[in-house]
Design an enzyme around this catalytic site. Structure first.
Site, mmCIF file in Angstrom:
data_model
loop_
_atom_site.group_PDB
_atom_site.id
_atom_site.type_symbol
_atom_site.label_atom_id
_atom_site.label_comp_id
_atom_site.label_asym_id
_atom_site.label_seq_id
_atom_site.Cartn_x
_atom_site.Cartn_y
_atom_site.Cartn_z
ATOM 1 N N LYS A 41 0.913 -1.309 0.225
ATOM 2 C CA LYS A 41 -0.092 -0.068 0.098
ATOM 3 C C LYS A 41 0.743 1.198 0.079
ATOM 4 O O LYS A 41 0.642 2.168 -0.692
ATOM 5 C CB LYS A 41 -0.914 0.026 1.195
ATOM 6 C CG LYS A 41 -1.402 1.337 1.508
ATOM 7 C CD LYS A 41 -2.323 1.270 2.820
ATOM 8 C CE LYS A 41 -1.733 1.509 4.206
ATOM 9 N NZ LYS A 41 -1.374 2.927 4.400
ATOM 10 N N ASN A 42 2.027 1.055 0.707
ATOM 11 C CA ASN A 42 2.705 2.565 0.790
ATOM 12 C C ASN A 42 3.750 2.954 -0.040
ATOM 13 O O ASN A 42 4.551 3.600 -0.123
ATOM 14 C CB ASN A 42 3.546 2.467 2.327
ATOM 15 C CG ASN A 42 2.352 2.578 3.398
ATOM 16 O OD1 ASN A 42 1.346 2.739 3.039
ATOM 17 N ND2 ASN A 42 2.792 2.214 4.758
ATOM 18 N N ARG A 115 -4.212 9.986 3.289
ATOM 19 C CA ARG A 115 -3.058 11.300 3.429
ATOM 20 C C ARG A 115 -2.292 11.420 2.097
ATOM 21 O O ARG A 115 -1.490 12.342 1.885
ATOM 22 C CB ARG A 115 -1.923 10.671 4.384
ATOM 23 C CG ARG A 115 -2.560 10.618 5.781
ATOM 24 C CD ARG A 115 -1.549 10.365 6.890
ATOM 25 N NE ARG A 115 -0.774 11.570 6.987
ATOM 26 C CZ ARG A 115 -0.791 12.723 7.249
ATOM 27 N NH1 ARG A 115 -1.920 13.130 7.812
ATOM 28 N NH2 ARG A 115 0.150 13.571 7.192
ATOM 29 N N CYS A 139 -5.072 7.550 9.313
ATOM 30 C CA CYS A 139 -5.347 6.741 10.400
ATOM 31 C C CYS A 139 -5.170 7.847 11.595
ATOM 32 O O CYS A 139 -4.025 8.615 11.506
ATOM 33 C CB CYS A 139 -4.420 5.687 10.957
ATOM 34 S SG CYS A 139 -5.093 4.212 9.664
ATOM 35 N N ASP A 328 4.246 0.224 12.376
ATOM 36 C CA ASP A 328 2.985 -0.706 11.759
ATOM 37 C C ASP A 328 3.062 -1.960 12.287
ATOM 38 O O ASP A 328 1.981 -2.869 12.131
ATOM 39 C CB ASP A 328 3.129 -0.446 10.285
ATOM 40 C CG ASP A 328 2.900 0.827 9.810
ATOM 41 O OD1 ASP A 328 2.045 1.300 9.484
ATOM 42 O OD2 ASP A 328 4.089 1.354 9.442
ATOM 43 N N VAL A 350 7.503 6.484 17.060
ATOM 44 C CA VAL A 350 7.102 7.223 15.749
ATOM 45 C C VAL A 350 5.903 8.165 15.686
ATOM 46 O O VAL A 350 5.838 9.211 15.404
ATOM 47 C CB VAL A 350 7.165 6.335 14.792
ATOM 48 C CG1 VAL A 350 6.670 6.978 13.228
ATOM 49 C CG2 VAL A 350 8.181 5.471 14.525
HETATM 50 N N1 EPU Z 1 5.940 14.364 10.975
HETATM 51 C C1 EPU Z 1 6.086 15.498 11.346
HETATM 52 N N2 EPU Z 1 5.631 16.530 10.290
HETATM 53 C C2 EPU Z 1 5.453 16.149 8.935
HETATM 54 C C3 EPU Z 1 5.466 14.968 8.523
HETATM 55 C C4 EPU Z 1 5.610 13.826 9.624
HETATM 56 O O1 EPU Z 1 6.232 15.963 12.365
HETATM 57 O O2 EPU Z 1 5.196 17.104 8.165
HETATM 58 C C5 EPU Z 1 6.042 13.188 12.019
HETATM 59 C C6 EPU Z 1 4.983 12.414 12.285
HETATM 60 O O3 EPU Z 1 4.055 13.322 12.995
HETATM 61 C C7 EPU Z 1 5.511 11.328 12.715
HETATM 62 C C8 EPU Z 1 6.820 11.091 12.030
HETATM 63 O O4 EPU Z 1 7.024 12.397 11.452
HETATM 64 O O5 EPU Z 1 5.773 11.514 14.239
HETATM 65 C C9 EPU Z 1 6.831 9.956 10.916
HETATM 66 O O6 EPU Z 1 5.966 10.447 10.232
HETATM 67 P P1 EPU Z 1 5.885 10.040 8.402
HETATM 68 O O7 EPU Z 1 5.836 11.070 7.710
HETATM 69 O O8 EPU Z 1 7.321 9.171 8.330
HETATM 70 O O9 EPU Z 1 4.750 9.134 8.280
HETATM 71 P P2 EPU Z 1 3.712 9.202 6.999
HETATM 72 O O10 EPU Z 1 4.377 9.225 5.731
HETATM 73 O O11 EPU Z 1 2.724 9.985 7.210
HETATM 74 C C10 EPU Z 1 4.128 6.522 6.432
HETATM 75 C C11 EPU Z 1 2.992 5.439 6.210
HETATM 76 C C12 EPU Z 1 2.380 5.098 7.692
HETATM 77 C C13 EPU Z 1 3.932 4.598 8.285
HETATM 78 C C14 EPU Z 1 4.706 5.676 8.610
HETATM 79 C C15 EPU Z 1 5.947 5.283 9.105
HETATM 80 C C16 EPU Z 1 1.800 5.838 4.243
HETATM 81 C C17 EPU Z 1 0.467 6.393 3.588
HETATM 82 N N3 EPU Z 1 1.971 6.059 5.468
HETATM 83 O O12 EPU Z 1 3.390 7.515 7.040
HETATM 84 O O13 EPU Z 1 1.743 3.665 7.456
HETATM 85 O O14 EPU Z 1 3.251 4.203 9.749
HETATM 86 O O15 EPU Z 1 5.129 6.047 6.882
HETATM 87 O O16 EPU Z 1 6.529 4.310 8.572
HETATM 88 O O17 EPU Z 1 2.903 5.520 3.638
HETATM 89 C C18 EPU Z 1 -0.136 2.441 7.831
HETATM 90 O O18 EPU Z 1 0.337 1.714 6.698
HETATM 91 O O19 EPU Z 1 -0.887 1.912 8.621
HETATM 92 C C19 EPU Z 1 0.542 3.538 8.268
HETATM 93 C C20 EPU Z 1 0.226 4.450 8.984
#
Ligand code: EPU
Length: 456
Positions: A41-42, A115, A139, A328, A350
């Site tokens: 998915k990601n 997102r 989520c 995850d 995280v």
């Molecule tokens: N963060 C910030 N500011 C930002 C972006 C992120 O403070 O502008 C912080 C977040 O709040 C968090 C940390 O950085 O504390 C990590 O967030 P990240 O940006 O890495 O996560 P994401 O890209 O929103 C993706 C996956 C998530 C997975 C995380 C970590 C997708 C669509 N989602 O989220 O997947 O947990 O990376 O690997 O790729 C899931 O599949 O259930 C899921 C939530």
């Protein structure tokens, strides 16, 4: 949008006029059999966005039929991209030739659903000079701010206007290569930089980048399109902007989150599950923990077989960015840890709200205490973050059926396997969320011998 009821068990629910939102589960039966995982998915959702950057059509293979993919597909279609299912199951053909700007009213339907829309910014700016982004969803596992994304876009020369409708981003002077250091190796922000830098004028240096396997696969997609991207030690990625990109033909990396979920289901229910399509390399960290907990696995050419190797043992786990233990993975693992002999600790570093799901496990008989400020402990390896929390799990505790409502994707999956491991009947509502990330979920449960009915 396509219906979410996409497989045998799910269609049966559909025929009965049920939405597939509520499951009645009779637990106490090990899950045994074989399931297949498709593309991650990601990665898949991001590769679909990358297709916007190509001057010719792209082909993406092993795309799972999950609702997150449907949201991105619909948003691409709103922007004039032609998306057609290929003959081979799980293949999408994406043609951006007719790409057009969308209006806020059109994109608004996608607000709160996922997102991924935030990643449309760079490609839309290059293609159309403007990006409108709806309110983001995903989520509810923390605040999930987008400041890293917006700061990165501004560094490329974008202008960000926030209004009550959403976010409007323009680039009056074009986008140029930038020098960016992320405050944290965010997956999404790294992807934002990649998708923007590939067509920006000049070179971009990204420091403190995320290096998850899904990001490496996105880099492979972009390289197929004509991008020049290299990575250096210490989380540095260099991107040399190019004038044009073409379409790609790519088979997505497998979904290691889904594979880890089924592995934990085997542990929690004392079952034996072969996960077709799972690969060792991307799961090394998970497999080490799986073995320490008392799990046994056989790596084969076509997948990995997971089962218990004896009594389950307690572990201490700290979630982290890659190559650490993924956030995850901790939710399904915690269900298995309720059956381990002794005290386990899971430090969630995280997201600030990814342990809330344990309340329902406690309702089912688990002994779990969440420390909202985290726990300092000798020997910790992951740098302490202000937002972190910790769960202390004491086991083994028999689980019993309960009525629970799914809070988020991985938490929801964990409720279902907890209910399957529990004695008696559980009612799990809001299971539609699980289909955001798990393809053919009901059919897979059925194939593994789960005893459940769709009742709503
Ligand atoms: N963060 C910030 N500011 C930002 C972006 C992120 O403070 O502008 C912080 C977040 O709040 C968090 C940390 O950085 O504390 C990590 O967030 P990240 O940006 O890495 O996560 P994401 O890209 O929103 C993706 C996956 C998530 C997975 C995380 C970590 C997708 C669509 N989602 O989220 O997947 O947990 O990376 O690997 O790729 C899931 O599949 O259930 C899921 C939530």
């Amino acid at each position: 949008m396509k219906t979410l009821l996409s497989d045998a068990a799910d269609s049966k629910a559909g025929e009965k006029g049920l939405s597939g939102e509520v499951l009645s589960i009779r637990g106490g039966r090990p899950l045994t059999g074989r399931v297949e995982v498709k593309g991650a998915k990601n990665l898949v959702t991001k590769a679909m966005v990358a297709a916007l950057l190509g001057e010719t059509p792209s082909v993406l293979r092993d795309v799972p039929d999950i609702s997150d993919v449907q949201v991105v597909r619909s948003l691409l279609e709103v922007h004039g991209v032609r998306v057609v299912d290929g003959e081979e199951e799980g293949t999408l053909h994406l043609d951006p030739a007719g790409a057009v700007s969308a209006h806020f009213e059109e994109i608004d339907a996608h607000a709160g659903a996922s997102r991924i829309p935030i990643l449309f910014c760079g490609p839309l700016l290059h293609l159309l000079g403007e990006a409108l982004i709806p309110d983001l969803g995903g989520c509810r596992i923390g605040d999930r701010p987008i400041n890293f994304h917006m700061d990165a876009l501004r560094a490329f020369g974008a202008v960000v206007d926030k209004s009550y409708e959403g976010i409007r981003i323009t680039a009056p002077h074009g986008l140029h290569g930038a020098d960016i250091e992320l405050p944290y190796p965010s997956v999404g922000a790294t992807e934002q930089v990649l998708l923007t830098a590939v067509r920006a004028k000049g070179t971009t240096e990204l420091r403190n980048a995320a290096i998850e396997p899904e990001i490496m696969d996105l880099i492979a997609v972009l390289q197929k399109m004509g991008a020049i991207i290299s990575y250096e030690p210490n989380r540095v990625i260099l991107i040399e902007g190019v004038d044009s990109l073409r379409g790609y033909d790519h088979r997505a990396i497998f979904d290691r989150n889904e594979a880890a979920s089924w592995a934990c289901a085997a542990l929690a229910t004392d079952g034996d599950i072969f996960v077709g399509g799972a690969k060792q390399q991307e799961m090394l960290t998970f497999l080490n923990v799986f073995r320490k907990v008392g799990g046994d696995f056989d790596v084969r050419e076509d997948g990995i077989r997971f089962r218990r190797g004896g009594e389950l043992k307690p572990v201490v786990v700290e979630t982290d960015v890659h190559p650490g233990f993924m956030t995850d993975w901790q939710q399904p693992l915690i269900v298995a840890l309720t059956q381990a002999q002794g005290e386990s600790v899971v430090h969630e570093t995280v997201y600030e709200n990814r342990l809330g799901f344990t309340e329902a496990l406690v309702q089912m008989g688990a002994d779990i205490v969440v420390h909202k400020q985290g726990i300092d402990a000798p020997g910790r390896r992951v740098p302490r973050r202000a937002l972190e929390q910790a769960a202390v799990i004491n086991g083994p505790t028999p689980l019993h059926g309960a009525e629970v409502e799914v809070p988020d994707l991985r938490g929801g999956y964990s409720y279902v396997i907890a209910a399957l491991a529990a004695e008696g009947r559980s009612v799990v509502s809001n299971v539609g969320i699980i289909r955001r990330g798990y393809e053919k979920f009901f059919a897979k449960l059925q194939a593994l011998g789960a005893d459940f009915d769709v009742i709503g």
